[in-house]
Scaffold this active site. Structure first.
Site, PDB file in Angstrom:
ATOM      1  N   ASP A 210       0.835  -1.210   0.000  1.00 41.65           N
ATOM      2  CA  ASP A 210       0.000   0.000   0.000  1.00 41.65           C
ATOM      3  C   ASP A 210       0.869   1.258   0.000  1.00 41.65           C
ATOM      4  O   ASP A 210       0.669   2.173   0.804  1.00 41.65           O
ATOM      5  CB  ASP A 210      -0.924   0.011   1.220  1.00 41.65           C
ATOM      6  CG  ASP A 210      -1.575  -1.329   1.487  1.00 41.65           C
ATOM      7  OD1 ASP A 210      -1.982  -1.984   0.513  1.00 41.65           O
ATOM      8  OD2 ASP A 210      -1.669  -1.721   2.662  1.00 41.65           O
TER       9      ASP A 210
ATOM     10  N   ASN B  56     -17.569  -6.542   0.052  1.00 37.85           N
ATOM     11  CA  ASN B  56     -16.672  -6.099   1.110  1.00 37.85           C
ATOM     12  C   ASN B  56     -16.515  -4.587   1.187  1.00 37.85           C
ATOM     13  O   ASN B  56     -16.496  -4.023   2.272  1.00 37.85           O
ATOM     14  CB  ASN B  56     -15.305  -6.747   0.920  1.00 37.85           C
ATOM     15  CG  ASN B  56     -15.378  -8.257   1.000  1.00 37.85           C
ATOM     16  OD1 ASN B  56     -15.643  -8.926   0.004  1.00 37.85           O
ATOM     17  ND2 ASN B  56     -15.181  -8.795   2.199  1.00 37.85           N
TER      18      ASN B  56
ATOM     19  N   GLU C 239     -11.179  -0.630  -3.475  1.00 41.29           N
ATOM     20  CA  GLU C 239     -10.441  -0.036  -2.365  1.00 41.29           C
ATOM     21  C   GLU C 239      -9.206   0.679  -2.894  1.00 41.29           C
ATOM     22  O   GLU C 239      -8.935   0.695  -4.095  1.00 41.29           O
ATOM     23  CB  GLU C 239     -10.036  -1.102  -1.348  1.00 41.29           C
ATOM     24  CG  GLU C 239      -9.029  -2.110  -1.888  1.00 41.29           C
ATOM     25  CD  GLU C 239      -8.637  -3.189  -0.889  1.00 41.29           C
ATOM     26  OE1 GLU C 239      -9.355  -3.370   0.112  1.00 41.29           O
ATOM     27  OE2 GLU C 239      -7.604  -3.862  -1.117  1.00 41.29           O
TER      28      GLU C 239
ATOM     29  N   HIS D 160      -2.983  -1.106  -5.221  1.00 35.73           N
ATOM     30  CA  HIS D 160      -2.934  -0.114  -4.144  1.00 35.73           C
ATOM     31  C   HIS D 160      -1.828   0.907  -4.384  1.00 35.73           C
ATOM     32  O   HIS D 160      -0.840   0.974  -3.664  1.00 35.73           O
ATOM     33  CB  HIS D 160      -2.789  -0.757  -2.779  1.00 35.73           C
ATOM     34  CG  HIS D 160      -3.329   0.127  -1.700  1.00 35.73           C
ATOM     35  ND1 HIS D 160      -4.288  -0.286  -0.806  1.00 35.73           N
ATOM     36  CD2 HIS D 160      -3.066   1.424  -1.394  1.00 35.73           C
ATOM     37  CE1 HIS D 160      -4.591   0.718   0.013  1.00 35.73           C
ATOM     38  NE2 HIS D 160      -3.864   1.758  -0.334  1.00 35.73           N
TER      39      HIS D 160
ATOM     40  N   ARG E 285       4.858  -8.091  -0.427  1.00 38.05           N
ATOM     41  CA  ARG E 285       4.312  -7.105  -1.361  1.00 38.05           C
ATOM     42  C   ARG E 285       5.265  -5.919  -1.311  1.00 38.05           C
ATOM     43  O   ARG E 285       5.267  -5.136  -0.368  1.00 38.05           O
ATOM     44  CB  ARG E 285       2.890  -6.703  -0.966  1.00 38.05           C
ATOM     45  CG  ARG E 285       1.871  -7.818  -1.155  1.00 38.05           C
ATOM     46  CD  ARG E 285       0.471  -7.377  -0.797  1.00 38.05           C
ATOM     47  NE  ARG E 285       0.323  -7.145   0.637  1.00 38.05           N
ATOM     48  CZ  ARG E 285      -0.765  -6.612   1.196  1.00 38.05           C
ATOM     49  NH1 ARG E 285      -1.775  -6.229   0.434  1.00 38.05           N
ATOM     50  NH2 ARG E 285      -0.840  -6.453   2.509  1.00 38.05           N
TER      51      ARG E 285
END
Length: 325
Positions: A22, A165, A202, A266, A300
């Site tokens: 992120d 979600n 998101e 993200h 990540r």
């Protein structure tokens, strides 16, 4: 870093910052790039800065804030972003409760920190509290931007009445930690590529170009199915009217097995050292198979690549670049 003269194509080391999901990069007027992201332990918020993007890899880190021992803001600290608003620094982040376990992750809320120091690596970060929205439900990934002197918040949240979600919402702000009007849904998972594993929209990020406002976002589960979608609106339109926004029916940035890049998403946007080239900073893994919950796989890594613009003024994200080291 290398710069190819004819196209101004900028290339960076890849990965850029290891084990930071992120990733958020903000280039300030002081000439520094400020970087933050989710740490693998999900227990604190750290910040680093460098005068170059490549320099972020080895930059000294400063811990801005640590999770509470119990109660609110005590578990699963996700996706911090740093913003400079009204002469002060703000960090938006999501956090859950101590009682949340790996079997019950999804009860996050959004919170805000404030720092008055000119250098956010110094000074004191003050908790400004939770961002109150229409529902007391799963909410995360707050980001903010200004258009025509109005400060907006864009975030992801679970509407109890809608299957899935999280959807994407926008609202005006009365200050950097308070909504100033009703929230409006911009997007919900509707295409199959947004609904693999989880029904997710998101991780919104905003970039402006050619009089338009673009919002990238992430969709599906956080494994190799994770990918980027895109919304856009005319900058002069009513941004609180869902009809002002268009949505790509296909993802704009996806796993590239040939390049060994899996689950890109993200992202944030910044500008290269040349002050002209738009840069996307995002995370991806260098392998496909994951043991256990993907959220607890630490690899990540933050990555950076240039994006270009086509003749219609639309962003061209291209392919995730292969690792360089």
């Amino acid at each position: 870093m290398t710069v190819k003269d004819s196209s101004r194509q900028v290339q960076y080391r890849n990965p850029l910052v290891l084990q930071r999901a992120d990733p958020w990069v903000y280039k300030h007027s002081d000439g520094y790039y400020y970087f933050t992201g989710s740490v693998p332990e999900y227990d604190l918020i750290e910040l680093r800065r460098s005068r170059t993007l490549d320099g972020l890899a080895e930059a000294k880190t400063s811990v801005c804030w640590r999770k509470h021992e119990t109660g609110k803001m005590s578990a699963n600290i996700w996706a911090p972003e740093i913003h400079f608003i009204g002469g002060k620094w703000y960090i938006y982040f999501a956090a859950a409760w101590t009682s949340e376990t790996r079997d019950g992750l999804f009860d996050h809320r959004m919170y805000v920190l404030e720092n008055e120091s000119p250098n956010p690596m110094e000074g004191e970060w003050i908790e400004k509290g939770q961002i109150v929205t229409a529902w007391e439900s799963f909410a995360l990934d707050a980001t903010s931007f200004v258009q025509h002197d109005v400060q907006y918040l864009v975030w992801a949240q679970k509407d109890p009445a809608i299957e899935g979600n999280s959807n994407l919402y926008i609202a005006p702000m009365s200050n950097p930690w308070t909504l100033g009007g009703p929230q409006v849904m911009l997007s919900k998972p509707e295409y199959e590529w947004e609904k693999i594993g989880f029904l997710v929209n998101e991780g919104a990020a905003v970039i402006k170009h050619g009089g338009k406002i673009f919002i990238s976002y992430s969709a599906s589960a956080t494994d190799h199915n994770y990918c980027l979608g895109l919304l856009w609106a005319d900058g002069s339109a009513d941004l609180l009217n869902p009809l002002s926004w268009s949505k790509s029916p296909v993802p704009v940035f996806v796993t590239d097995e040939e390049h060994g890049q899996y689950g890109p998403g993200h992202n944030s946007f910044t500008v290269a050292e040349d002050g002209k080239t738009d840069i996307m900073v995002y995370h991806a893994r260098s392998y496909k198979e994951i043991v256990g919950d993907p959220l607890y796989d630490p690899n990540r890594h933050a990555r950076a690549k240039a994006i270009t613009w086509d003749k219609q003024g639309m962003p061209v994200f291209g392919r995730p670049l292969p690792d360089t080291h």
